[in-house]
Design an enzyme around this catalytic site. Structure first.
Site, PDB file in Angstrom:
ATOM      1  N   LYS A  81      36.323  36.778  38.135  1.00  0.00           N
ATOM      2  CA  LYS A  81      35.738  37.980  38.829  1.00  0.00           C
ATOM      3  C   LYS A  81      35.894  39.226  37.966  1.00  0.00           C
ATOM      4  O   LYS A  81      36.897  39.453  37.554  1.00  0.00           O
ATOM      5  CB  LYS A  81      36.303  38.136  40.121  1.00  0.00           C
ATOM      6  CG  LYS A  81      35.805  38.866  41.226  1.00  0.00           C
ATOM      7  CD  LYS A  81      36.606  38.686  42.565  1.00  0.00           C
ATOM      8  CE  LYS A  81      36.123  39.530  43.766  1.00  0.00           C
ATOM      9  NZ  LYS A  81      36.966  38.970  44.827  1.00  0.00           N
ATOM     10  N   SER A 155      33.910  38.280  48.831  1.00  0.00           N
ATOM     11  CA  SER A 155      33.437  39.122  47.649  1.00  0.00           C
ATOM     12  C   SER A 155      33.250  38.626  46.331  1.00  0.00           C
ATOM     13  O   SER A 155      32.553  38.928  45.437  1.00  0.00           O
ATOM     14  CB  SER A 155      34.203  40.501  47.453  1.00  0.00           C
ATOM     15  OG  SER A 155      35.654  40.241  47.096  1.00  0.00           O
ATOM     16  N   SER A 179      37.859  36.603  50.795  1.00  0.00           N
ATOM     17  CA  SER A 179      36.920  36.469  49.861  1.00  0.00           C
ATOM     18  C   SER A 179      37.087  35.378  48.732  1.00  0.00           C
ATOM     19  O   SER A 179      36.248  35.109  47.966  1.00  0.00           O
ATOM     20  CB  SER A 179      37.165  37.957  48.826  1.00  0.00           C
ATOM     21  OG  SER A 179      36.838  38.968  49.489  1.00  0.00           O
TER      22      SER A 179
END
Length: 602
Positions: A81, A155, A179
């Site tokens: 990420k 997210s 997330s």
């Protein structure tokens, strides 16, 4: 075997075992085959950009004698990420104005690369990890891997998407409010939200530093747990890192006791409700006991993350960007984070006091249960719907996730039955801190029982690895032979210390069993001899930190030594001083204490 046909860690490892010199060619083919204009990626290095990692891998391999098996993740690609640093690569947190070149790997990345893994790219996210939707990014919304009209969840949207499509076998995300779980639920994969502090957050752009976790996405529970073990551990450079106290169970019983919210909210989504009800029926059919509990304190704590002073921690994380260049922020993210200026230091302390009170209430409510079972998300929305109600629908997604880190719990998002419309609808197991292994133990059984396909690939779940598992890390495997057996008077000394029954087996054929005289409750003595028999034993795993307490309660003439099992394994187990056998009765012929006790006239 081509990269796009590889899925799990085992498949990748088998590929390199068959062709250990193919790392460069395999990863180059992987990069060349990635879909063009894929919003799941923010940064891909290209084949030339992988060269430093491949050179480093070659050096590591040479230092270890050239055996690829010495590196548990040799040549295996993974995604990161883009709020987690990779040395020499840009980190954006999905904000072009924020981009910087990382000087060193985040600690979790460094640990995985030390095991031979290769970072293949950086993935998209809701900007500054603020959102559960996967749409709040200037790099584009990440569509759902089953139906592109729907959101992927955030997210950690990009990381979940590339795993669901088996572009990589695992990916790192982060989880502050859900997330690492919501995107897993929306894409039919596993999302491991570890106990806070197990995986270092050094080199991670903070959202709420007190609550942030590095999370793991994988196609199977086995793979997620394996990566957590390799990436996790105490980090002296992370002020919020902490060591495992080694007190939690490593597994769940065959018939666990689960809590379920008394009042379940699905916001009118009958597809999600139907899928979760089906999951509950499956849990009961598998032997689990389900009991309703009051969800009000969980919901109250969940509200605190965005509706109280905790949001100011996100404001701190973004720094002065709100004043210097507010237009660089996604409008929804900007509006959420700007609310932090509305709270004072006094508000922050009041919020902490309330958090502590609610967390204590929640942990008391979960005492006696092996986990809380909830829908990973109560509903899902289309991309168009999110445009109409970006805050309200995002809040709905966090109904069963927002409270977890605030209450210091761990969680495991699992694939479950698909909805009637074909979209994924996962479940999540939530338990106290450091119960990660127990959740994984059940999650592994759950995946095998359902036999769902992997992510969005349509591929079947592979069979479990053959062979008996060794005792998990930080556990002591103990063979019990008498009053500590299941259902016997002293079994509570194991269960009260989070001991878990692993299997029933026998000793090697070189032990004799005696009924000891004048013991209360009645106890046997096990002695190794040249002329013995197979004796029934149970193997229990006891948390390392509780093992000393257990041994301290063992009275003379008994003690703990090392036993040999019928299959040649060696485990800790009960032994007896020879002096105690003078007045004892040889009961070896019964084959075990349980048979002997059943034969005694009542």
């Amino acid at each position: 075997m081509q990269p796009m046909t590889l899925g799990t860690l085992h498949e990748w490892q088998r590929h390199y075992q068959n062709d250990p010199d193919s790392v460069r060619a395999t990863l180059t083919a992987l990069l060349d085959g990635l879909p063009k204009h894929d919003t799941a990626w923010i940064y891909l290095p290209g084949a030339e950009g992988l060269a430093p990692q491949l050179a480093e891998l070659a050096r590591r391999l040479a230092d270890l004698g050239g055996d690829p098996l010495s590196l548990p993740l040799y040549g295996i690609p993974f995604a990161v990420k883009d709020n987690i640093d990779v040395a020499g690569w840009p980190t954006s947190a999905a904000c072009p104005d924020f981009v910087y070149q990382a000087e060193r790997d985040a600690e979790v990345v460094a640990r995985l690369r030390a095991c031979g893994a290769i970072v293949i790219g950086k993935t998209n996210l809701d900007q500054f990890a603020t959102g559960l939707v996967g749409t709040r990014s200037p790099y584009g919304a990440v569509p759902n891997s089953f139906n592109p009209a729907y959101v992927s969840g955030g997210s950690s949207s990009g990381s979940a998407s590339v795993v669901a499509r088996a572009l990589v076998p695992f990916a790192l995300g982060t989880d502050t409010a859900g997330s690492g779980r919501v995107p897993a639920g929306f894409n039919n994969i596993v999302g491991l939200k570890p106990t806070k502090g197990w995986l270092s957050t050094s080199g991670v752009v903070p959202a709420c530093r007190l609550q942030d976790c590095v999370s793991i996405f994988a196609l199977t529970v086995d793979d997620a747990q394996r990566i957590a073990h390799l990436a996790g551990g105490y980090d002296k450079n992370d002020a919020y890192s902490r060591g495992n106290p080694h007190t939690a169970p490593a597994a769940m019983p065959a018939a666990p006791r689960f809590a379920v919210p008394q009042r379940l909210e699905f916001f009118g989504d009958r597809h999600s409700e139907q899928a979760f009800r089906q999951a509950l029926r499956q849990l009961e059919a598998s032997g689990a006991t389900l009991e309703s509990i009051d969800f009000a304190p969980f919901a109250q704590l969940a509200e605190q993350l965005y509706c109280a002073a905790w949001v100011a921690e996100r404001t701190v994380g973004i720094g002065d960007r709100l004043q210097t260049n507010p237009d660089s922020l996604d409008p929804v993210v900007r509006a959420i984070v700007a609310n932090g200026f509305n709270f004072s230091a006094c508000d922050a302390w009041r919020a902490e006091y309330l958090r502590a009170e609610l967390a204590q209430t929640i942990n008391r409510a979960l005492a006696g249960y092996h986990a809380l079972v909830v829908p990973t998300s109560p509903t899902i929305r289309t991309l168009e719907e999110m445009k109409q109600e970006p805050v309200r629908y995002n809040s709905q997604f966090g109904t069963y996730t927002n409270f977890v880190n605030l209450a210091d719990l761990c969680a495991l998002a699992l694939p479950s039955f698909l909805r009637d419309d074909g979209l994924p609808a996962g479940i999540t197991l939530i338990a106290p801190a450091w119960h990660d292994h127990a959740l994984a133990d059940f999650g592994r059984r759950w995946q095998q029982a359902l036999g769902l396909t992997l992510g969005a690939t349509g591929r079947p779940l592979p069979p479990p690895d053959a062979g008996l598992p060794a005792a998990p890390a930080h556990q002591v495997r103990v063979a019990v032979v008498g009053a500590h057996l299941s259902g016997m008077p002293l079994n509570f000394q194991l269960t009260d210390r989070n001991g878990v029954l692993v299997e029933k087996t026998q000793t090697a054929r070189q032990y004799r069993l005696y009924a000891l005289a004048n013991t209360q409750p009645p106890k046997p003595g096990l002695v190794k001899t040249d002329d013995g028999g197979f004796i029934e034993v149970e193997l229990w795993d006891i948390p390392l930190a509780r093992f000393g307490e257990f041994v301290a309660e063992i009275p003379a003439p008994l003690g703990i030594g090392t036993l040999t099992l019928a299959d040649g394994r060696h485990v800790k187990g009960f032994i007896c001083e020879p002096e105690a056998l003078r007045n004892a009765k040889d009961i070896t012929a019964y084959g075990g204490w349980r048979n002997y006790m059943a034969a005694i006239p009542k």
